[in-house]
Design a protein around this motif. Sequence first.
Motif, PDB file in Angstrom:
ATOM      1  N   GLU A 163      -0.292 -21.590  19.535  1.00 42.58           N
ATOM      2  CA  GLU A 163       0.092 -21.441  18.623  1.00 42.58           C
ATOM      3  C   GLU A 163       2.074 -21.154  18.610  1.00 42.58           C
ATOM      4  O   GLU A 163       2.460 -20.208  19.413  1.00 42.58           O
ATOM      5  CB  GLU A 163      -0.332 -19.484  18.046  1.00 42.58           C
ATOM      6  N   SER A 164       2.475 -21.864  17.178  1.00 43.43           N
ATOM      7  CA  SER A 164       3.674 -21.755  16.955  1.00 43.43           C
ATOM      8  C   SER A 164       4.467 -20.419  16.718  1.00 43.43           C
ATOM      9  O   SER A 164       3.804 -20.075  16.152  1.00 43.43           O
ATOM     10  CB  SER A 164       4.317 -22.958  16.474  1.00 43.43           C
ATOM     11  N   ASP A 165       5.911 -20.366  15.954  1.00 45.13           N
ATOM     12  CA  ASP A 165       6.079 -19.642  15.323  1.00 45.13           C
ATOM     13  C   ASP A 165       6.239 -19.646  14.145  1.00 45.13           C
ATOM     14  O   ASP A 165       6.481 -18.865  13.156  1.00 45.13           O
ATOM     15  CB  ASP A 165       7.690 -18.933  15.780  1.00 45.13           C
ATOM     16  N   ASN A 166       5.490 -20.891  13.840  1.00 41.23           N
ATOM     17  CA  ASN A 166       6.083 -21.299  11.785  1.00 41.23           C
ATOM     18  C   ASN A 166       5.175 -21.763  11.449  1.00 41.23           C
ATOM     19  O   ASN A 166       4.443 -22.196  10.381  1.00 41.23           O
ATOM     20  CB  ASN A 166       6.627 -23.081  12.192  1.00 41.23           C
ATOM     21  N   GLY A 167       3.768 -21.389  11.968  1.00 37.55           N
ATOM     22  CA  GLY A 167       2.121 -21.686  11.266  1.00 37.55           C
ATOM     23  C   GLY A 167       1.526 -22.634  11.747  1.00 37.55           C
ATOM     24  O   GLY A 167       0.369 -23.108  11.508  1.00 37.55           O
ATOM     25  N   TRP A 168       1.784 -23.231  12.514  1.00 36.92           N
ATOM     26  CA  TRP A 168       1.571 -25.187  13.225  1.00 36.92           C
ATOM     27  C   TRP A 168       0.604 -24.064  14.907  1.00 36.92           C
ATOM     28  O   TRP A 168       0.885 -23.119  15.489  1.00 36.92           O
ATOM     29  CB  TRP A 168       2.144 -25.905  14.457  1.00 36.92           C
ATOM     30  N   ASN A 172       3.052 -18.219  23.744  1.00 34.14           N
ATOM     31  CA  ASN A 172       2.301 -18.779  23.321  1.00 34.14           C
ATOM     32  C   ASN A 172       0.758 -19.030  23.242  1.00 34.14           C
ATOM     33  O   ASN A 172      -0.364 -20.512  22.214  1.00 34.14           O
ATOM     34  CB  ASN A 172       3.045 -20.140  22.660  1.00 34.14           C
ATOM     35  N   GLN A 193       0.118 -20.844   6.490  1.00 33.17           N
ATOM     36  CA  GLN A 193       0.784 -19.435   6.200  1.00 33.17           C
ATOM     37  C   GLN A 193       0.053 -18.857   4.942  1.00 33.17           C
ATOM     38  O   GLN A 193      -1.153 -18.377   5.306  1.00 33.17           O
ATOM     39  CB  GLN A 193       1.359 -20.404   4.974  1.00 33.17           C
ATOM     40  N   ASP A 194       0.325 -17.572   5.028  1.00 35.64           N
ATOM     41  CA  ASP A 194      -0.052 -16.047   4.579  1.00 35.64           C
ATOM     42  C   ASP A 194      -1.291 -16.720   3.081  1.00 35.64           C
ATOM     43  O   ASP A 194      -1.850 -16.378   3.149  1.00 35.64           O
ATOM     44  CB  ASP A 194       0.720 -15.442   3.738  1.00 35.64           C
ATOM     45  N   TYR A 229      -2.730 -25.340  10.471  1.00 34.90           N
ATOM     46  CA  TYR A 229      -1.451 -24.533   9.858  1.00 34.90           C
ATOM     47  C   TYR A 229      -1.339 -24.501   8.546  1.00 34.90           C
ATOM     48  O   TYR A 229      -2.627 -24.750   7.817  1.00 34.90           O
ATOM     49  CB  TYR A 229      -0.738 -26.110   8.681  1.00 34.90           C
TER      50      TYR A 229
END
Length: 364
Positions: free
Chosen positions: A154-159, A102, A193-194, A191
């Motif tokens: 980079e995390s896997d949830n957008g953070w 990450n 997202q798409d 944060y």
Amino acid sequence: GFEAGGFSDTTTFGGSAVFAIGGVDGGDTMGDSDSVQTLYTYTIDLNSSFTGDDNLYVRLRTGANGASLGNKPAVYHPDRYSGSTDTLAVDKIWYQFPLGENFTGWIGPKIENYYMYAAPVSLYKPGSQKAFKLGSASAAFGASTATGVGLKYESDNGWAISSNVVSKDAELTGGFLTNADTFKWDTMLAYTQDQYHVSLTKSEQYNGWNSFSYYATNGALQINTGHDGVNAANATAWALRSYWRPLETGTVVPEISVGFDVIDMRNNNDNFSEATSTFIGFGWKDIIRADDKIGLAYGTLLKPTSMGGSGVLPTLDPSLWEAYYSFMLNDSVQITPAVFGGNDLLADSADDIFGAMLTTKFKF
């Protein structure tokens, strides 16, 4: 010429050529000219990988520019070359590498802070004004090419979070991160997202760092540089960025990018102690033909809101705007006509401009 095998098979080669022509009514009040002037740049991008996950990036660039197309903040073309005229030189060079699953690291002698950020902060692409890059190259994101090092998680949830330093004196007698070094340390929490993004960036600036003239009035550029860099002013800047885009292109609903910057200056004598700026940009894609784009941006330039010592607060209301239409003539040639303008840009109410620009970009 190049022979087969002249490059490693893990090196990719690409680049662009840019031609632009434009004029600025009011350029004479900004210290330049009202005449129509031209610009061109030629760029070569080289990317080399040694493990398949890393990348050594080198950008070679040359060009020539009319002076009025590089007069901050009136107009600074996004593709303007700031080096020696018609001299092909290394413009950027850094090494990017993974650290585990990450983490990503950067190190390089010619890099800017924003190449090492946690995430892209704006969807808006400038048509004629580099000032609108990154949701405005203002207090926090005003950058300078120099020696830099950075790290991103980079995390896997957008953070995502990043921290990086760029030093102007690493190659000079002042030295890297010394008391005499002029350097900038940026930390971003993001944060993404798409459809949307939000981020907050803290920028610590030392010993008279002053690289935000793309998006600032004269009053916000008056920084005590001290002597030998040791007693120069330091600052803390904050940048809030956000964007949103619709699920589909080709509709009347635009992409929206916004930005707000504030900077607090310390040890700045009678010059400004605080300044702020704002930005909003809209983008429409695939409206008339495939791969075209309409852009519209407006911002209030970085201006003092508080003065130090006996300094007198300026009464300017500075603004900058642009509108453009960009389309692909074919798969490799992009045409962008643009108009732009601004009020109270430098020091008084006479610093108003209106201009037009036509840019042609060849990609290869």
